[in-house]
Design an enzyme around this catalytic site. Structure first.
Site, PDB file in Angstrom:
ATOM      1  N   ARG A  15       0.900  -1.104  -0.144  1.00 45.96           N
ATOM      2  CA  ARG A  15       0.035  -0.153   0.073  1.00 45.96           C
ATOM      3  C   ARG A  15       0.815   1.162   0.110  1.00 45.96           C
ATOM      4  NH1 ARG A  15      -1.789  -3.710   3.590  1.00 45.96           N
ATOM      5  NH2 ARG A  15      -3.872  -4.537   3.240  1.00 45.96           N
ATOM      6  N   LYS A  39      -0.801  -2.173   7.313  1.00 44.73           N
ATOM      7  CA  LYS A  39      -2.030  -1.755   7.648  1.00 44.73           C
ATOM      8  C   LYS A  39      -2.477  -2.219   8.856  1.00 44.73           C
ATOM      9  CE  LYS A  39      -6.585  -0.666   5.832  1.00 44.73           C
ATOM     10  NZ  LYS A  39      -7.414  -0.791   4.706  1.00 44.73           N
ATOM     11  N   HIS A 107      -3.153   2.120  -5.687  1.00 45.62           N
ATOM     12  CA  HIS A 107      -3.952   0.889  -5.376  1.00 45.62           C
ATOM     13  C   HIS A 107      -4.156   0.263  -6.660  1.00 45.62           C
ATOM     14  CE1 HIS A 107      -6.002  -1.468  -2.387  1.00 45.62           C
ATOM     15  NE2 HIS A 107      -6.766  -1.735  -3.797  1.00 45.62           N
ATOM     16  N   ARG A 110      -1.077  -2.148  -6.905  1.00 43.34           N
ATOM     17  CA  ARG A 110      -1.341  -3.351  -5.857  1.00 43.34           C
ATOM     18  C   ARG A 110      -2.269  -4.330  -6.370  1.00 43.34           C
ATOM     19  NH1 ARG A 110      -1.225  -4.754  -0.526  1.00 43.34           N
ATOM     20  NH2 ARG A 110      -3.447  -5.385   0.408  1.00 43.34           N
ATOM     21  N   HIS A 134      -3.293  -9.214   3.198  1.00 43.47           N
ATOM     22  CA  HIS A 134      -4.617  -9.158   3.561  1.00 43.47           C
ATOM     23  C   HIS A 134      -4.870 -10.409   4.859  1.00 43.47           C
ATOM     24  CE1 HIS A 134      -5.799  -7.404  -0.234  1.00 43.47           C
ATOM     25  NE2 HIS A 134      -6.188  -6.654   0.605  1.00 43.47           N
ATOM     26  N   TYR A 143     -10.558 -10.430  -5.168  1.00 42.30           N
ATOM     27  CA  TYR A 143      -9.844 -10.166  -6.154  1.00 42.30           C
ATOM     28  C   TYR A 143      -9.955 -11.340  -7.298  1.00 42.30           C
ATOM     29  CZ  TYR A 143      -7.410  -6.441  -3.909  1.00 42.30           C
ATOM     30  OH  TYR A 143      -7.153  -5.373  -3.400  1.00 42.30           O
TER      31      TYR A 143
END
Length: 166
Positions: A15, A39, A107, A110, A134, A143
């Site tokens: 990110r 994150k 993003h 990513r 994640h 995704y």
């Protein structure tokens, strides 16, 4: 140093905030690792750097210099040497994307990396979850669903099996 197409944004699916938060001390090119604070995480996680990313970072660090501080710094007159912000990374990706005739955003890099990882691993969502950090596997599955249009494929199967009169 030669030109290299690699970037931590894409190669590690980072990110922009993770990239902006990197310090020179987070990078060990001899070991081929980088420490990233993900994150919502309290501690940095060591990530293995692919060789093209090591080369790109080595070239950057030759330009940047060896003084402690932020890994990615500003080069404009107003903020010379200050940490590159997430907003600045957004601007730079958009700017250089536009110069290349593309609509680009951090993003999006990513997202492209995650989609490519799913393609290259034959849809192995668990491996890709480890790659893109994640916490929730369901996010990676989103995704994968958009990559393959799984819902559309199942709908076609259901519609093809329908035995009702035409």
């Amino acid at each position: 140093a030669g030109y290299c197409h690699s970037s931590p944004l894409h190669d590690l699916a980072l990110r922009r905030g993770e990239v902006a938060g990197l310090d020179l001390s987070d990078v060990d090119l001899n070991k081929g690792v980088i420490a990233v604070k993900g994150k919502g995480r309290m501690e940095k996680q060591l990530l293995t750097l692919p060789l093209p990313t090591v080369k790109a970072l080595r070239a950057w660090m030759e330009l940047r210099g060896t003084q402690d501080g932020p890994l990615f710094t500003n080069f404009d007159r107003a903020g010379m040497g200050e940490r590159l912000t997430g907003a600045a990374i957004f601007y730079l990706v958009r700017y250089f994307g536009k110069k290349a005739g593309l609509v680009a955003r951090p993003h999006g890099l990513r997202h492209a990396a995650i989609t490519e990882a799913l393609d290259l691993t034959n849809g192995d969502v668990r491996k890709v979850q480890k790659f893109n950090h994640h916490r929730d596997l369901r996010t990676v599955c989103l995704y994968d669903d958009s990559r393959e249009d799984v819902g559309g494929q199942v709908a076609a199967l259901v519609a093809g099996e329908c035995k009702c009169g035409d």
